[in-house]
Design a protein around this motif. Sequence first.
Motif, PDB file in Angstrom:
ATOM      1  N   LEU A 280      39.965  42.306  62.476  1.00 48.39           N
ATOM      2  CA  LEU A 280      41.151  43.062  62.081  1.00 48.39           C
ATOM      3  C   LEU A 280      41.271  43.168  60.565  1.00 48.39           C
ATOM      4  CD1 LEU A 280      43.732  41.645  64.645  1.00 48.39           C
ATOM      5  CD2 LEU A 280      42.613  43.876  64.695  1.00 48.39           C
ATOM      6  N   LEU A 281      40.931  42.091  59.870  1.00 49.57           N
ATOM      7  CA  LEU A 281      41.037  42.117  58.414  1.00 49.57           C
ATOM      8  C   LEU A 281      39.984  43.008  57.775  1.00 49.57           C
ATOM      9  CD1 LEU A 281      41.839  38.412  57.442  1.00 49.57           C
ATOM     10  CD2 LEU A 281      43.341  40.389  57.334  1.00 49.57           C
ATOM     11  N   ALA A 282      38.861  43.184  58.420  1.00 53.31           N
ATOM     12  CA  ALA A 282      37.781  43.983  57.838  1.00 53.31           C
ATOM     13  C   ALA A 282      38.138  45.448  57.729  1.00 53.31           C
ATOM     14  CB  ALA A 282      36.509  43.823  58.667  1.00 53.31           C
ATOM     15  N   LYS A 283      39.215  45.884  58.382  1.00 58.00           N
ATOM     16  CA  LYS A 283      39.577  47.302  58.342  1.00 58.00           C
ATOM     17  C   LYS A 283      40.084  47.732  56.974  1.00 58.00           C
ATOM     18  CE  LYS A 283      40.751  47.556  63.265  1.00 58.00           C
ATOM     19  NZ  LYS A 283      41.836  47.867  64.244  1.00 58.00           N
ATOM     20  N   GLY A 284      40.757  46.850  56.262  1.00 62.76           N
ATOM     21  CA  GLY A 284      41.291  47.249  54.957  1.00 62.76           C
ATOM     22  C   GLY A 284      41.318  46.098  53.997  1.00 62.76           C
ATOM     23  N   ILE A 285      40.150  45.468  53.796  1.00 61.21           N
ATOM     24  CA  ILE A 285      40.106  44.248  52.999  1.00 61.21           C
ATOM     25  C   ILE A 285      40.345  44.531  51.523  1.00 61.21           C
ATOM     26  CG2 ILE A 285      37.629  44.326  52.537  1.00 61.21           C
ATOM     27  CD1 ILE A 285      39.771  41.233  53.417  1.00 61.21           C
ATOM     28  N   ARG A 286      40.072  45.732  51.077  1.00 60.56           N
ATOM     29  CA  ARG A 286      40.272  46.075  49.667  1.00 60.56           C
ATOM     30  C   ARG A 286      41.140  47.318  49.567  1.00 60.56           C
ATOM     31  NH1 ARG A 286      39.615  41.831  46.508  1.00 60.56           N
ATOM     32  NH2 ARG A 286      37.633  40.782  46.875  1.00 60.56           N
ATOM     33  N   ALA A 287      42.089  47.277  48.654  1.00 60.73           N
ATOM     34  CA  ALA A 287      42.927  48.447  48.399  1.00 60.73           C
ATOM     35  C   ALA A 287      42.292  49.280  47.297  1.00 60.73           C
ATOM     36  CB  ALA A 287      44.337  48.012  47.994  1.00 60.73           C
ATOM     37  N   SER A 288      42.593  50.558  47.297  1.00 61.60           N
ATOM     38  CA  SER A 288      41.983  51.474  46.335  1.00 61.60           C
ATOM     39  C   SER A 288      42.699  51.383  44.992  1.00 61.60           C
ATOM     40  CB  SER A 288      42.065  52.909  46.867  1.00 61.60           C
ATOM     41  OG  SER A 288      43.418  53.273  47.085  1.00 61.60           O
ATOM     42  N   GLU A 289      41.950  51.663  43.925  1.00 64.57           N
ATOM     43  CA  GLU A 289      42.513  51.709  42.581  1.00 64.57           C
ATOM     44  C   GLU A 289      43.287  53.015  42.400  1.00 64.57           C
ATOM     45  OE1 GLU A 289      42.407  49.372  40.426  1.00 64.57           O
ATOM     46  OE2 GLU A 289      40.941  48.002  41.286  1.00 64.57           O
ATOM     47  N   PRO A 290      44.326  53.081  41.551  1.00 62.70           N
ATOM     48  CA  PRO A 290      44.871  51.963  40.787  1.00 62.70           C
ATOM     49  C   PRO A 290      45.880  51.137  41.565  1.00 62.70           C
ATOM     50  CG  PRO A 290      46.040  53.952  40.232  1.00 62.70           C
ATOM     51  CD  PRO A 290      45.020  54.345  41.256  1.00 62.70           C
ATOM     52  N   ASP A 291      46.055  51.447  42.824  1.00 66.96           N
ATOM     53  CA  ASP A 291      47.037  50.767  43.650  1.00 66.96           C
ATOM     54  C   ASP A 291      46.387  49.513  44.227  1.00 66.96           C
ATOM     55  OD1 ASP A 291      49.185  50.113  45.178  1.00 66.96           O
ATOM     56  OD2 ASP A 291      48.750  51.543  46.770  1.00 66.96           O
ATOM     57  N   HIS A 292      46.335  48.456  43.436  1.00 70.64           N
ATOM     58  CA  HIS A 292      45.682  47.225  43.860  1.00 70.64           C
ATOM     59  C   HIS A 292      46.671  46.069  43.773  1.00 70.64           C
ATOM     60  CE1 HIS A 292      45.463  45.874  39.653  1.00 70.64           C
ATOM     61  NE2 HIS A 292      45.160  47.132  39.380  1.00 70.64           N
ATOM     62  N   PRO A 293      46.476  45.020  44.557  1.00 69.43           N
ATOM     63  CA  PRO A 293      47.397  43.879  44.500  1.00 69.43           C
ATOM     64  C   PRO A 293      47.283  43.147  43.169  1.00 69.43           C
ATOM     65  CG  PRO A 293      46.069  43.862  46.515  1.00 69.43           C
ATOM     66  CD  PRO A 293      45.465  44.867  45.605  1.00 69.43           C
ATOM     67  N   PHE A 294      48.282  42.324  42.903  1.00 69.29           N
ATOM     68  CA  PHE A 294      48.218  41.477  41.724  1.00 69.29           C
ATOM     69  C   PHE A 294      47.178  40.383  41.955  1.00 69.29           C
ATOM     70  CE2 PHE A 294      52.446  43.330  41.164  1.00 69.29           C
ATOM     71  CZ  PHE A 294      52.377  43.702  39.830  1.00 69.29           C
ATOM     72  N   ARG A 295      46.866  39.698  40.872  1.00 68.56           N
ATOM     73  CA  ARG A 295      45.770  38.738  40.970  1.00 68.56           C
ATOM     74  C   ARG A 295      46.118  37.572  41.886  1.00 68.56           C
ATOM     75  NH1 ARG A 295      42.938  35.097  36.247  1.00 68.56           N
ATOM     76  NH2 ARG A 295      41.001  34.691  37.366  1.00 68.56           N
ATOM     77  N   PHE A 296      47.361  37.096  41.842  1.00 64.90           N
ATOM     78  CA  PHE A 296      47.720  35.980  42.711  1.00 64.90           C
ATOM     79  C   PHE A 296      47.648  36.411  44.170  1.00 64.90           C
ATOM     80  CE2 PHE A 296      51.813  38.083  42.584  1.00 64.90           C
ATOM     81  CZ  PHE A 296      52.376  37.799  43.807  1.00 64.90           C
ATOM     82  N   GLN A 297      47.931  37.692  44.454  1.00 61.60           N
ATOM     83  CA  GLN A 297      47.797  38.188  45.811  1.00 61.60           C
ATOM     84  C   GLN A 297      46.328  38.320  46.200  1.00 61.60           C
ATOM     85  OE1 GLN A 297      50.100  41.770  45.113  1.00 61.60           O
ATOM     86  NE2 GLN A 297      51.800  40.992  46.347  1.00 61.60           N
ATOM     87  N   PRO A 332      33.322  24.032  32.055  1.00 56.97           N
ATOM     88  CA  PRO A 332      34.540  23.864  32.853  1.00 56.97           C
ATOM     89  C   PRO A 332      35.612  24.891  32.486  1.00 56.97           C
ATOM     90  CG  PRO A 332      34.524  22.264  31.099  1.00 56.97           C
ATOM     91  CD  PRO A 332      33.223  23.007  30.983  1.00 56.97           C
ATOM     92  N   ASN A 333      36.479  25.192  33.445  1.00 56.27           N
ATOM     93  CA  ASN A 333      37.612  26.069  33.205  1.00 56.27           C
ATOM     94  C   ASN A 333      38.733  25.658  34.143  1.00 56.27           C
ATOM     95  OD1 ASN A 333      37.829  28.116  35.651  1.00 56.27           O
ATOM     96  ND2 ASN A 333      35.644  27.834  35.222  1.00 56.27           N
ATOM     97  N   LEU A 334      39.935  26.089  33.798  1.00 53.77           N
ATOM     98  CA  LEU A 334      41.129  25.717  34.550  1.00 53.77           C
ATOM     99  C   LEU A 334      41.703  26.888  35.327  1.00 53.77           C
ATOM    100  CD1 LEU A 334      42.934  23.478  31.887  1.00 53.77           C
ATOM    101  CD2 LEU A 334      41.584  22.744  33.849  1.00 53.77           C
ATOM    102  N   ASP A 335      40.908  27.931  35.513  1.00 57.63           N
ATOM    103  CA  ASP A 335      41.382  29.088  36.252  1.00 57.63           C
ATOM    104  C   ASP A 335      41.573  28.705  37.717  1.00 57.63           C
ATOM    105  OD1 ASP A 335      41.261  31.675  37.786  1.00 57.63           O
ATOM    106  OD2 ASP A 335      41.117  32.460  35.746  1.00 57.63           O
ATOM    107  N   ALA A 336      42.775  28.925  38.236  1.00 61.40           N
ATOM    108  CA  ALA A 336      43.084  28.516  39.608  1.00 61.40           C
ATOM    109  C   ALA A 336      42.245  29.286  40.622  1.00 61.40           C
ATOM    110  CB  ALA A 336      44.574  28.721  39.892  1.00 61.40           C
ATOM    111  N   TYR A 337      41.937  30.539  40.336  1.00 61.25           N
ATOM    112  CA  TYR A 337      41.161  31.339  41.287  1.00 61.25           C
ATOM    113  C   TYR A 337      39.761  30.763  41.465  1.00 61.25           C
ATOM    114  CZ  TYR A 337      38.578  35.289  43.201  1.00 61.25           C
ATOM    115  OH  TYR A 337      37.771  36.082  43.968  1.00 61.25           O
TER     116      TYR A 337
END
Length: 661
Positions: A280-297, A332-337
């Motif tokens: 089910l998730l594979a149907k729309g795993i990525r949104a099109s630009e420029p309408d994209h989610p924020f980084r935390f999303q 090393p880095n502290l980026d949460a992602y």
Amino acid sequence: MSSSSSSSLPALTSLLQQSHIDDHDQILKAANTALKHSKADLDAQRIKIVALLKLDRFDDAIHAFNGGGDKLKERARLEYAYTLYKTGKPSEAAELAQHGDDRGYKHVAAQASYRTEDFRRAAELYQQLVAQPEDDAEADLRINSGAVDAQLEWAGQGDLVLKKKPGRQDLEAYETAYNAACGSIARGELGQGEVLLKRARDLCNALEDLGEEEKRAELLPIGVQQVYVLARQGRREQAEEMAREVGLEGIADASTRHIAQVNRIAASGAAGNPFMAQRLLAKGIRASEPDHPFRFQTSILDQNKYAIDLKSLKFSGTAESTAEILVKRQSPNLDAYYNSLSVINAAAYAKARTGKEALKHILPLLERRPNDVGSILTIVQLYVLTGNSASAINLLESFFGRLEKLSSAAEADMRFAPGLVGAMVSLYHNAGRRAPARRILANAAQHWRRRKAAERPSGAVHLLKAAGSALLDSPEPEHQHLATEIFSALHKEDDSDRYAAAGLLAASPSSAAPSSLTASLQPIDRLLSTLDTDALESTGIAQPASTTAVNTRKRPASDEQQTKPTKPKRIRTSRLPKDYDPSKVPDPERWLPLRDRSTYRPKGGKKGKAARQALLSQGSAPTAGGESEGSRPGTPGGAGAEVVKGKVPLGKGGGKRKGKR
């Protein structure tokens, strides 16, 4: 072109500028008519672009700018910046808007900074606009400011939010109520977020100037958030019902539609079937630009995808895909992602194992990425769960040692990062090592005190408070002096902070404490008004448990307990011998070996005779007590003396005789 037509162009552009036509299509037609006579007329070109922006034809506007050249972009700089923002180029729009001082430039810069997730800059710009509202709509500024505050909470920069509790004005419009709900949800206040979402829904439904289609478009993001809150609260049936009510067909925003689909899957029974959820998730795993989610999303969506892959037993693919991303990122880095990807990568190598079995598969990762913060913290957590805190401390200490050898400012900031320092201090406290915990807090406090408040990370203030509180209990004078400096600096930065005021009051001598500190704190009488000191003294005060020694201070027993006879200790029958008789006195020598007891009698025969000869040797003659020859003499030296056994000498006749030949 004739001179008469060229002379009429300024009059035409002046007419367009002074026109009161409300229909932007008519203005656009008039501008196009003027441009047919002179394509280089900058005023007509600018009027055309404004009309296109009013009609939300942003692609046509950027095409007109590209056709007009640099002169048009310089003449209509504000319009060009806004067009760049609306056509998916917020970084260029923010950079261009910085060169203007008008309020319009600040509006564009704030919106562009919001889209580029520079929420700190957006918050500063909106604070400037709110301080001097002028002709701006106050409601619009409140809505945009609330949206920025919510994003700051989601991005982990909640300390920059000035207003945590929604005011009365925030509850008067559905937009502000929705933003306040998002801020509460980001802080983990799900109950308050649910109440505010219901308030926003009711306010939107009550609007009379919106049509049914417009109301549905405004209610969609509210419904998506409600599904999320209900799922987080464990109310899956209500979440699934709300997800069906929201639907996916009417959501025009691609990112919102994908998030709604993810929440719907999480709330439904498909979440228990990873293969169905993956499909089910594979149907729309990525949104099109420029309408994209924020980084935390995006980070959460990626974590959901990898979690489903792990549940689907796709360990090799998950390990390879995450490792490919981690290799490109400098550590090393502290980026949460990226640190979350390290955790997923470790889980893929462990193949869903836990405990010591997982450590066998994850520890080799440190040889490839020795400074990977996510992997290090994962191993530390596994060490703690398996009861091996010493190895967890050694692992973090060696990592800090490697960072200390690097002289750059980035490694120093990482070494004293609030999260890493907090983990190290927690391990020290669990091990009862207070001195190294205070030492690392003191070093971290010294590092961040050299930075300005705006240059510190979000958790530096909490780290400084924890360091000051721990250093107050230190017996070393330099630590107490540092605690005074820490609380003095914090109180100077924010005189309304009660924690800093209380710390400064505790660190300062009673004679040197300013009266302004006590004024900001609650009086002691008010704090003690609800305490019953007599009841505390009569019941006794609980003593804190000590990690190094047993607490010997105990509450004395009452007179009634002292006079009350104690019950004899009951012995279980399974531990008693079979021939046990409670009326007989137990043999005091029952703990001695059989040969060492006074009642021991060796058996007859040659062995018994040899044993009696050995007992009678070296002063073992019968005593005056009349003991017989075969009895065992008393042990020399009395009770507790060592018993020495000698070898029995064998005579020549002890062997077997040979027969005569």
